[in-house]
Design a protein around this motif. Sequence first.
Motif, PDB file in Angstrom:
ATOM      1  N   SER A   1     -57.015 -77.445 -59.426  1.00 11.71           N
ATOM      2  CA  SER A   1     -57.918 -76.593 -59.162  1.00 11.71           C
ATOM      3  C   SER A   1     -58.152 -76.208 -57.498  1.00 11.71           C
ATOM      4  O   SER A   1     -58.801 -75.146 -57.123  1.00 11.71           O
ATOM      5  N   GLY A   2     -57.519 -76.999 -56.993  1.00  5.14           N
ATOM      6  CA  GLY A   2     -57.638 -76.894 -55.451  1.00  5.14           C
ATOM      7  C   GLY A   2     -59.060 -77.352 -54.736  1.00  5.14           C
ATOM      8  O   GLY A   2     -59.236 -77.151 -53.451  1.00  5.14           O
ATOM      9  N   ASP A   3     -60.113 -78.190 -55.654  1.00 10.39           N
ATOM     10  CA  ASP A   3     -61.080 -78.869 -54.913  1.00 10.39           C
ATOM     11  C   ASP A   3     -60.621 -80.020 -54.065  1.00 10.39           C
ATOM     12  O   ASP A   3     -61.401 -80.313 -53.133  1.00 10.39           O
ATOM     13  N   LEU A   4     -59.506 -80.553 -54.327  1.00 16.02           N
ATOM     14  CA  LEU A   4     -58.967 -81.662 -53.676  1.00 16.02           C
ATOM     15  C   LEU A   4     -57.836 -81.593 -52.948  1.00 16.02           C
ATOM     16  O   LEU A   4     -56.804 -81.128 -53.523  1.00 16.02           O
ATOM     17  N   GLU A   5     -57.773 -81.407 -51.580  1.00 15.64           N
ATOM     18  CA  GLU A   5     -56.853 -81.102 -50.934  1.00 15.64           C
ATOM     19  C   GLU A   5     -56.047 -82.630 -50.554  1.00 15.64           C
ATOM     20  O   GLU A   5     -56.724 -83.680 -50.399  1.00 15.64           O
TER      21      GLU A   5
ATOM     22  N   ASP B   1     -58.172 -94.220 -66.322  1.00 19.35           N
ATOM     23  CA  ASP B   1     -57.629 -93.109 -66.885  1.00 19.35           C
ATOM     24  C   ASP B   1     -58.401 -91.759 -66.469  1.00 19.35           C
ATOM     25  O   ASP B   1     -57.882 -90.832 -66.322  1.00 19.35           O
ATOM     26  N   GLU B   2     -59.698 -92.036 -66.799  1.00 20.77           N
ATOM     27  CA  GLU B   2     -60.692 -90.786 -66.547  1.00 20.77           C
ATOM     28  C   GLU B   2     -60.703 -90.286 -65.002  1.00 20.77           C
ATOM     29  O   GLU B   2     -60.820 -89.315 -64.734  1.00 20.77           O
ATOM     30  N   ASP B   3     -60.788 -91.458 -64.072  1.00 15.48           N
ATOM     31  CA  ASP B   3     -60.454 -90.994 -62.801  1.00 15.48           C
ATOM     32  C   ASP B   3     -59.054 -90.462 -62.460  1.00 15.48           C
ATOM     33  O   ASP B   3     -59.152 -89.454 -61.600  1.00 15.48           O
ATOM     34  N   ILE B   4     -58.060 -90.824 -62.971  1.00 20.01           N
ATOM     35  CA  ILE B   4     -56.844 -90.263 -62.906  1.00 20.01           C
ATOM     36  C   ILE B   4     -57.041 -88.584 -63.475  1.00 20.01           C
ATOM     37  O   ILE B   4     -56.356 -87.786 -62.480  1.00 20.01           O
ATOM     38  N   LYS B   5     -57.281 -88.590 -64.445  1.00 17.19           N
ATOM     39  CA  LYS B   5     -57.540 -87.120 -65.047  1.00 17.19           C
ATOM     40  C   LYS B   5     -58.505 -86.330 -64.141  1.00 17.19           C
ATOM     41  O   LYS B   5     -58.031 -85.120 -63.891  1.00 17.19           O
ATOM     42  N   THR B   6     -59.586 -86.865 -63.509  1.00 17.05           N
ATOM     43  CA  THR B   6     -60.367 -86.149 -62.681  1.00 17.05           C
ATOM     44  C   THR B   6     -59.646 -85.698 -61.377  1.00 17.05           C
ATOM     45  O   THR B   6     -59.723 -84.666 -60.900  1.00 17.05           O
ATOM     46  N   MET B   7     -59.062 -86.714 -60.791  1.00 12.88           N
ATOM     47  CA  MET B   7     -58.129 -86.338 -59.698  1.00 12.88           C
ATOM     48  C   MET B   7     -57.180 -85.395 -59.859  1.00 12.88           C
ATOM     49  O   MET B   7     -57.041 -84.322 -59.056  1.00 12.88           O
ATOM     50  N   LEU B   8     -56.475 -85.281 -61.068  1.00 11.33           N
ATOM     51  CA  LEU B   8     -55.451 -84.197 -61.359  1.00 11.33           C
ATOM     52  C   LEU B   8     -55.982 -82.962 -61.379  1.00 11.33           C
ATOM     53  O   LEU B   8     -55.298 -81.951 -61.023  1.00 11.33           O
ATOM     54  N   ALA B   9     -56.981 -82.941 -62.097  1.00  8.46           N
ATOM     55  CA  ALA B   9     -57.883 -81.690 -62.540  1.00  8.46           C
ATOM     56  C   ALA B   9     -58.382 -80.816 -60.847  1.00  8.46           C
ATOM     57  O   ALA B   9     -58.190 -79.620 -60.841  1.00  8.46           O
ATOM     58  N   LYS B  10     -58.951 -82.005 -60.211  1.00  6.07           N
ATOM     59  CA  LYS B  10     -59.140 -81.623 -58.939  1.00  6.07           C
ATOM     60  C   LYS B  10     -58.104 -80.905 -57.929  1.00  6.07           C
ATOM     61  O   LYS B  10     -58.151 -80.045 -57.186  1.00  6.07           O
ATOM     62  N   LEU B  11     -56.969 -81.680 -58.070  1.00  5.32           N
ATOM     63  CA  LEU B  11     -55.740 -81.310 -57.293  1.00  5.32           C
ATOM     64  C   LEU B  11     -55.328 -79.924 -57.903  1.00  5.32           C
ATOM     65  O   LEU B  11     -54.807 -78.975 -56.934  1.00  5.32           O
TER      66      LEU B  11
END
Length: 141
Positions: A132-136, A120-130
């Motif tokens: 904010s634009g940090d993860l393309e 769950d914490e990894d999914i939240k991190t991924m969604l936050a990065k997506l």
Amino acid sequence: MKVGTMLQDIVTSLFHRPVTEQYPFEKRPAPPRTRGMLHWDPEKCTGCCLCNKDCPANAIKLITIDKKAKQFVLRYHPDHCTFCGQCVESCRFGCIEMSSEEWELAATNKEPFTVTYGRDEDIKTMLAKLASGDLEPADES
């Protein structure tokens, strides 16, 4: 067709049950080797991305958040999947398997056709990065 033969068929079918199964209401168990929905265990994954590279339908996207901390998220698209099982064969660590119980995957909209696996914490991190634009999308391994 003769009338006598037709009448004989009508009389015979009056006394026999139909052989049609009432499918949604009466379900038979699936054969044990049925290839169904993909399941992924993030605890076993090392991020080698062989499943991603060997998928002929591009139905799997392994997103690396932090490789040293072993933080990965797997996005699976059952509507793209051909259920060939190549990802299961390619995974050296046994973290991917296909369920023989979940094979009825029809839906009336496309929302259930993107499944995100991971902690769950990894999914939240991924969604936050997506967001904010940090993860393309190109960063998805």
